[in-house]
Design a protein around this motif. Structure first.
Motif, short mmCIF file in Angstrom:
data_model
loop_
_atom_site.label_atom_id
_atom_site.label_comp_id
_atom_site.label_asym_id
_atom_site.label_seq_id
_atom_site.Cartn_x
_atom_site.Cartn_y
_atom_site.Cartn_z
N THR A 117 -11.07 -12.18 -22.30
CA THR A 117 -11.51 -13.48 -21.78
C THR A 117 -12.71 -13.36 -20.84
O THR A 117 -13.28 -14.38 -20.46
N GLN A 118 -13.08 -12.10 -20.49
CA GLN A 118 -14.19 -11.84 -19.55
C GLN A 118 -13.95 -12.53 -18.20
O GLN A 118 -14.88 -13.02 -17.56
N THR A 119 -12.69 -12.54 -17.76
CA THR A 119 -12.35 -13.12 -16.47
C THR A 119 -11.88 -12.03 -15.52
O THR A 119 -11.35 -11.01 -15.94
N LYS A 120 -12.08 -12.29 -14.23
CA LYS A 120 -11.65 -11.35 -13.19
C LYS A 120 -10.74 -12.08 -12.22
O LYS A 120 -10.92 -13.27 -11.94
N ALA A 121 -9.77 -11.32 -11.69
CA ALA A 121 -8.84 -11.88 -10.70
C ALA A 121 -8.28 -10.73 -9.90
O ALA A 121 -8.33 -9.57 -10.33
N PRO A 122 -7.75 -11.00 -8.69
CA PRO A 122 -7.09 -9.93 -7.93
C PRO A 122 -5.99 -9.28 -8.77
O PRO A 122 -5.23 -9.97 -9.47
N ALA A 123 -5.90 -7.96 -8.71
CA ALA A 123 -4.91 -7.24 -9.52
C ALA A 123 -3.49 -7.52 -9.07
O ALA A 123 -2.55 -7.38 -9.85
N PHE A 124 -3.34 -7.92 -7.80
CA PHE A 124 -2.02 -8.22 -7.24
C PHE A 124 -2.22 -8.93 -5.92
O PHE A 124 -3.35 -9.11 -5.45
N ASP A 125 -1.12 -9.36 -5.30
CA ASP A 125 -1.17 -9.96 -3.97
C ASP A 125 -1.25 -8.82 -2.96
O ASP A 125 -0.26 -8.13 -2.69
N HIS A 126 -2.43 -8.60 -2.40
CA HIS A 126 -2.67 -7.44 -1.54
C HIS A 126 -1.79 -7.45 -0.29
O HIS A 126 -1.27 -6.40 0.12
N ASP A 127 -1.64 -8.60 0.31
CA ASP A 127 -0.84 -8.67 1.55
C ASP A 127 0.64 -8.40 1.27
O ASP A 127 1.31 -7.70 2.03
N ARG A 128 1.18 -8.94 0.17
CA ARG A 128 2.58 -8.69 -0.16
C ARG A 128 2.80 -7.21 -0.51
O ARG A 128 3.83 -6.63 -0.12
N LEU A 129 1.84 -6.61 -1.20
CA LEU A 129 1.99 -5.20 -1.54
C LEU A 129 1.91 -4.34 -0.27
O LEU A 129 2.65 -3.37 -0.13
N ALA A 130 1.03 -4.71 0.65
CA ALA A 130 0.94 -3.98 1.91
C ALA A 130 2.25 -4.07 2.68
O ALA A 130 2.71 -3.07 3.26
N ALA A 131 2.86 -5.24 2.70
CA ALA A 131 4.14 -5.41 3.39
C ALA A 131 5.23 -4.57 2.73
O ALA A 131 6.08 -3.99 3.41
N ALA A 132 5.20 -4.49 1.40
CA ALA A 132 6.20 -3.69 0.68
C ALA A 132 6.04 -2.21 1.00
O ALA A 132 7.03 -1.50 1.22
N TYR A 133 4.80 -1.72 1.02
CA TYR A 133 4.56 -0.32 1.38
C TYR A 133 4.97 -0.06 2.83
O TYR A 133 5.55 0.98 3.15
N SER A 134 4.64 -0.97 3.71
CA SER A 134 4.97 -0.81 5.13
C SER A 134 6.48 -0.68 5.32
O SER A 134 6.96 0.17 6.08
N LYS A 135 7.23 -1.51 4.62
CA LYS A 135 8.69 -1.48 4.74
C LYS A 135 9.26 -0.18 4.17
O LYS A 135 10.16 0.44 4.76
N ALA A 136 8.72 0.27 3.04
CA ALA A 136 9.27 1.46 2.38
C ALA A 136 8.88 2.75 3.08
O ALA A 136 9.68 3.69 3.16
N MET A 137 7.66 2.81 3.62
CA MET A 137 7.14 4.05 4.18
C MET A 137 7.24 4.14 5.69
O MET A 137 6.97 5.19 6.28
N GLY A 138 7.59 3.03 6.34
CA GLY A 138 7.75 3.06 7.79
C GLY A 138 6.44 3.10 8.55
O GLY A 138 6.40 3.51 9.70
N LYS A 139 5.36 2.69 7.90
CA LYS A 139 4.05 2.60 8.55
C LYS A 139 3.49 1.20 8.32
O LYS A 139 3.99 0.46 7.47
N THR A 140 2.46 0.87 9.07
CA THR A 140 1.89 -0.47 8.95
C THR A 140 0.60 -0.41 8.14
O THR A 140 -0.32 0.34 8.48
N TYR A 141 0.54 -1.20 7.07
CA TYR A 141 -0.65 -1.28 6.23
C TYR A 141 -1.07 -2.73 6.11
O TYR A 141 -0.26 -3.65 6.26
#
Length: 470
Positions: free
Chosen positions: A80-104
């Motif tokens: 379709t030659q369209t671009k969009a964010p690959a994912f919700d960056h803030d939600r993914l950062a929160a998920a990593y922060s919770k799993a890894m015990g660091k703040t991203y």
């Protein structure tokens, strides 16, 4: 000459007399400012795209680009030659922060510094290897979990770390009737539905054990193959981590670290007949002194199993096939050198379709790295596929149906920087060489899995210009 020396001396004296006083020693704030330069300047240059990857089986391409304050990951849909964010960056950062015990943050995800460690195996899953740990995050619920790496680590790939248990998960047969595993250092077999265990080998021991991770079934489920291992010398190197990130005091780290001349693991292939519960030993003269043995791979018709053998010293490299009925090995293709065979940067043998009839072999035998088509039954070269004063760097794809190869090479274009990499397509018989990239630049190209689309990154002459085109 005396006048010249005199002039040099006068110049040196003049420089000495006008030289400034020695600069003051750097302060703590100077060091902190220097360390923080990257952090302070990230995002100043905007919308700079970097090489990414295609999601396998799709026409979707994921890449990273700079934005104010950090990075954004973008998904391009080639259809379709369209671009969009690959994912919700803030939600993914929160998920990593919770799993890894660091703040991203969304602009600075944990894999930002090493984007190549991140892969999207599908549009709903992010996989990233961080500090030798793999994390899997699902984008349906934005939950990240640590993935346990079951494979036994190896020091420099030549000595197994026997302090870490190998993955002994039972390997099911293709027909679903059996599972194979290691029991008491030996290969064992059990009905998949449950029942008595049959030990197929009796020669396994602590100093000559079977590696459960090497077990491979023949496609017809009639036989299986595995490596029997004589372990090498366990040399350990002790290091002091002076400034660990999680505590003030130093730490001691012990690493498996084989050195030149040490005894290394010796792998010997062994075959087993399932119906007869019979062990088939394989003579080892053709692969007597290995530094590395490739994975065991069965032919599609189950008549033989192949592996690549790299002799210690890297002066002999062979593709060997073992006859499944007799256990006798033979050389399918080989290279020898009085100096060095570079086997680590590429795969040398590509079985055409897994049928065992033809092999594409990479070799430097004529002074340049090229591709050769072998008759796998006779072990003879049918024809040289690529030829000339240039270097084949990598095989991208082999299409057995069209009998074509896509590959990357350097130095084919006259008058151009020989280090510039380009991509080409060629027939198995060496005809119809077709350039895929033509711009005077170094190309880094990613192809979709069906070869319908490509994304190319161009590094122009002297790296003064950096362009991206899709």
């Amino acid at each position: 000459m005396k006048k010249y020396l005199s002039a040099v001396a006068v110049a040196a004296l003049s420089l000495a007399s006008t030289a400034p006083a020695m600069a003051a020693a750097p302060t703590v704030s100077d060091y902190e400012r220097s360390i923080g330069l990257r952090e302070a300047w990230v995002g100043f240059a905007q919308n700079i795209a970097e090489p990414g990857h295609w999601i396998d089986g799709t026409h979707k391409y994921v890449y990273r680009r700079t934005v104010p304050g950090g990075f954004e990951f973008v998904m391009l849909d080639a259809d379709t030659q369209t671009k969009a964010p690959a994912f919700d960056h803030d939600r993914l950062a929160a998920a990593y922060s919770k799993a890894m015990g660091k703040t991203y943050s969304g602009l600075k995800l944990p894999f930002t510094e090493n984007f190549t460690s991140m892969q999207m195996t599908d549009a709903q899953t992010v996989s990233a290897r961080l500090n030798e740990v793999t994390w899997i995050c699902t984008l349906t619920d934005y939950v990240c979990a640590r993935q346990v790496d079951k494979r036994q680590p190896r020091g420099f790939g030549v000595v197994r770390d026997l302090k870490v248990p190998a993955d002994n998960t039972p390997k099911p047969s293709p027909d679903g009737k059996w599972v194979a595993f290691v029991q008491g250092y030996n290969i064992a077999l059990r009905p998949a539905a449950g029942g008595a265990v049959t030990v197929l080998s009796t020669d396994g021991s602590e100093g000559n054990f079977y590696d459960p991770e090497s077990i491979v079934w023949a496609p017809d489920s009639g036989k299986l193959a595995a490596y029997r291992v004589t372990p090498g010398y366990r040399r350990e190197v002790t290091r002091v981590i002076s400034s660990p990130p999680d505590q003030v005091q130093p730490k001691v780290d012990v690493q498996l670290y084989p050195k030149p001349g040490d005894a290394i693991d010796i792998d010997r292939p062994v075959l087993f007949d399932v119906a007869d519960k019979r062990q088939i030993n394989v003579p080892s003269e053709l692969f007597a002194n290995p530094i590395q043995m490739g994975d065991l791979k069965w032919r599609k018709d189950s008549s033989g199993v192949r592996f690549e053998f790299d002799q210690r010293g890297h002066q002999l490299y062979r593709l060997i096939e073992i006859d499944a009925a007799s256990g006798m090995p033979r050389v399918v293709a080989e290279d020898t050198s009085k100096t060095f065979i570079n086997s680590y940067s590429r795969s040398l043998a590509l079985d055409v379709g897994g049928e065992g009839k033809e092999v594409i072999w990479m070799s430097e035998r004529d002074g340049w790295n090229h591709l050769y088509l072998y008759d796998a039954k006779t072990g003879k070269v049918k024809n040289q596929i690529t030829k000339g004063d240039f270097v084949v760097r990598q095989v991208i794809k082999v299409d057995e149906k069209t009998r074509q190869i896509w590959f990357a090479a350097n130095g084919m274009r006259q008058g151009e920087d020989p280090y510039f990499q380009h991509y080409y397509r060629i027939d198995f018989d060496g005809r119809n060489l077709t350039p895929i990239t033509k711009t005077d630049a170094f190309h880094d190209v990613a192809f979709s899995s069906d070869m319908q689309f490509l994304c190319r990154y161009l590094f122009a002459r002297r790296f003064a210009e950096y362009r991206q085109a899709a």
